[in-house]
Write a protein that holds these residues in place. Structure first.
Motif, PDB file in Angstrom:
ATOM      1  N   PHE A  25      -9.835  12.736   8.863  1.00 30.61           N
ATOM      2  CA  PHE A  25     -10.530  11.479   8.563  1.00 30.61           C
ATOM      3  C   PHE A  25     -10.281  11.054   7.118  1.00 30.61           C
ATOM      4  O   PHE A  25     -10.020   9.876   6.847  1.00 30.61           O
ATOM      5  N   THR A  26     -10.333  12.030   6.202  1.00 30.10           N
ATOM      6  CA  THR A  26     -10.045  11.726   4.799  1.00 30.10           C
ATOM      7  C   THR A  26      -8.584  11.344   4.626  1.00 30.10           C
ATOM      8  O   THR A  26      -8.245  10.437   3.859  1.00 30.10           O
ATOM      9  N   GLU A  27      -7.714  12.031   5.355  1.00 29.60           N
ATOM     10  CA  GLU A  27      -6.282  11.737   5.264  1.00 29.60           C
ATOM     11  C   GLU A  27      -5.994  10.302   5.700  1.00 29.60           C
ATOM     12  O   GLU A  27      -5.197   9.596   5.072  1.00 29.60           O
ATOM     13  N   LYS A  28      -6.664   9.840   6.745  1.00 34.96           N
ATOM     14  CA  LYS A  28      -6.469   8.463   7.200  1.00 34.96           C
ATOM     15  C   LYS A  28      -6.975   7.469   6.161  1.00 34.96           C
ATOM     16  O   LYS A  28      -6.352   6.430   5.927  1.00 34.96           O
ATOM     17  N   LYS A  29      -8.102   7.792   5.530  1.00 36.55           N
ATOM     18  CA  LYS A  29      -8.635   6.917   4.477  1.00 36.55           C
ATOM     19  C   LYS A  29      -7.654   6.821   3.309  1.00 36.55           C
ATOM     20  O   LYS A  29      -7.416   5.740   2.752  1.00 36.55           O
ATOM     21  N   LEU A  30      -7.064   7.950   2.932  1.00 42.67           N
ATOM     22  CA  LEU A  30      -6.108   7.966   1.832  1.00 42.67           C
ATOM     23  C   LEU A  30      -4.836   7.203   2.192  1.00 42.67           C
ATOM     24  O   LEU A  30      -4.270   6.487   1.353  1.00 42.67           O
ATOM     25  N   ALA A  31      -4.398   7.344   3.438  1.00 45.29           N
ATOM     26  CA  ALA A  31      -3.202   6.615   3.877  1.00 45.29           C
ATOM     27  C   ALA A  31      -3.461   5.115   3.870  1.00 45.29           C
ATOM     28  O   ALA A  31      -2.622   4.318   3.423  1.00 45.29           O
ATOM     29  N   GLU A  32      -4.643   4.712   4.346  1.00 47.14           N
ATOM     30  CA  GLU A  32      -5.005   3.297   4.338  1.00 47.14           C
ATOM     31  C   GLU A  32      -5.021   2.758   2.906  1.00 47.14           C
ATOM     32  O   GLU A  32      -4.477   1.672   2.623  1.00 47.14           O
ATOM     33  N   SER A  33      -5.616   3.522   1.996  1.00 49.15           N
ATOM     34  CA  SER A  33      -5.672   3.117   0.590  1.00 49.15           C
ATOM     35  C   SER A  33      -4.279   2.997  -0.012  1.00 49.15           C
ATOM     36  O   SER A  33      -4.001   2.066  -0.789  1.00 49.15           O
ATOM     37  N   HIS A  34      -3.396   3.903   0.378  1.00 42.82           N
ATOM     38  CA  HIS A  34      -2.010   3.888  -0.112  1.00 42.82           C
ATOM     39  C   HIS A  34      -1.315   2.571   0.236  1.00 42.82           C
ATOM     40  O   HIS A  34      -0.682   1.945  -0.624  1.00 42.82           O
ATOM     41  N   TYR A  35      -1.457   2.127   1.472  1.00 38.55           N
ATOM     42  CA  TYR A  35      -0.787   0.888   1.900  1.00 38.55           C
ATOM     43  C   TYR A  35      -1.425  -0.342   1.257  1.00 38.55           C
ATOM     44  O   TYR A  35      -0.728  -1.289   0.885  1.00 38.55           O
ATOM     45  N   LYS A  36      -2.730  -0.311   1.092  1.00 41.98           N
ATOM     46  CA  LYS A  36      -3.404  -1.448   0.456  1.00 41.98           C
ATOM     47  C   LYS A  36      -2.991  -1.570  -1.011  1.00 41.98           C
ATOM     48  O   LYS A  36      -2.746  -2.680  -1.506  1.00 41.98           O
ATOM     49  N   LYS A  37      -2.888  -0.434  -1.705  1.00 37.71           N
ATOM     50  CA  LYS A  37      -2.458  -0.444  -3.105  1.00 37.71           C
ATOM     51  C   LYS A  37      -1.024  -0.938  -3.242  1.00 37.71           C
ATOM     52  O   LYS A  37      -0.650  -1.506  -4.277  1.00 37.71           O
TER      53      LYS A  37
END
Length: 310
Positions: A25-37
């Motif tokens: 779940f944390t990994e998905k949040k980090l991946a989402e943040s990566h693409y948004k950044k």
């Protein structure tokens, strides 16, 4: 396409901490943040099927029991409307409807199989799908395989960079499909619907024509016929999915026509009105018999319509 291994390059996202014990779940949040950044727009994929079924409910020829369940889960709201509007800014209705069909097929393996994110370059309007996973359950594999077969969209694998994560994911498609063929649900299809279709075709009984037609239509709503065909032939073709989708759409239009005729008869037929509006077992049995006699339909189609309309 041969049933060989499918290879996907992983995008390994670097982080400044030890990601060894990172939960998914944390990994998905980090991946989402990566693409948004990186400047992309990101749309969640978790409830894509439920949300888009609700957003496009008026686009379907026929809301069968499967879609009725999905609509019940979605429970239309302003947030779902906004979700649908955002998706349709970048993905055409035709593409969405085809992906919803793929989700339907995959659901028989455990879930819709839709990737975790839709990632959009807002300047070019190009989009791709992202899966965040180390290993993929069969429904995800089937979705990715059919999407690749159709050539309709790009799918990427993304993970946070850490020890043990390889830059490439290899999926043995034949092995996955063979394991699916050993499941009880697959065996139930082969020993149930498929066997009954075979029996009715050989029976050549005019009175069984609609029953045969209805059961054939059910094969277009499940992935098992396709998987069995692909395992037998050792390969899959784009037209396998497109033809099955076309037959699925034809069967829905057929049901729409039947319902329109049925609704008119229910309002005007004196025999039907005399049955009454009670929902007790005896009344429902009379309505069931009326459906079969008035429209010459088989038991299976009459049961589905009785459950939806009465």
């Amino acid at each position: 396409m041969q049933l060989d291994k499918l290879y996907f390059e992983r995008e390994l996202i670097p982080v400044s901490f030890d990601a060894g014990d990172l939960d998914i779940f944390t990994e998905k949040k980090l991946a989402e943040s990566h693409y948004k950044k990186a400047g992309y727009a990101v749309i969640q994929g978790l409830d894509f099927e439920n949300n888009m079924v609700s957003a496009l409910k008026n686009e379907f020829s026929y809301l069968d029991p499967y879609l009725k369940v999905k609509l019940g889960h979605a429970k239309g709201s302003s947030s779902i409307t906004a979700y649908g509007d955002k998706v349709l800014q970048y993905i055409s209705r035709q593409e969405v409807m085809l992906m919803l069909y793929l989700c339907r097929l995959c659901s028989y393996l455990g879930g819709p199989g839709f990737p975790d994110f839709i990632v959009i370059d807002q300047q070019t309007r190009k989009w791709f799908l992202v899966v965040v996973a180390e290993e993929l359950p069969p429904e995800y594999v089937l979705f990715m395989f059919m999407a690749k077969l159709l050539g309709k969209c790009e799918i990427k694998i993304s993970n946070i960079q850490r020890a043990g994560i390889q830059k490439q994911m290899a999926i043995d498609i034949k092995d996955v499909f063979e394991n699916i063929s050993k499941t009880e649900r697959f065996k139930g299809f082969s020993g149930g619907i498929e066997d009954e279709v075979y029996r009715l075709r050989n029976l050549k009984d005019p009175d069984a024509k609609d029953e045969l037609s209805f059961l054939e239509e059910q094969t277009y709503k499940m992935p098992f016929f396709l998987i069995k065909k692909w395992l037998k032939e050792g390969r899959a073709e784009k037209d396998d999915v497109l033809l099955t989708y076309e037959n699925f759409e034809k069967s829905n239009r057929k049901m729409k026509d039947i319902i329109e005729r049925l609704s008119g008869e229910m309002r005007n037929d004196n025999d039907y009105k005399a049955i009454g509006n009670s929902k007790d077992e005896e009344t429902l049995k009379k309505k069931f018999d009326w459906l079969m006699e008035t429209f010459g339909m088989g038991e299976s189609r009459a049961k589905e319509l009785l459950g939806l309309l009465v």
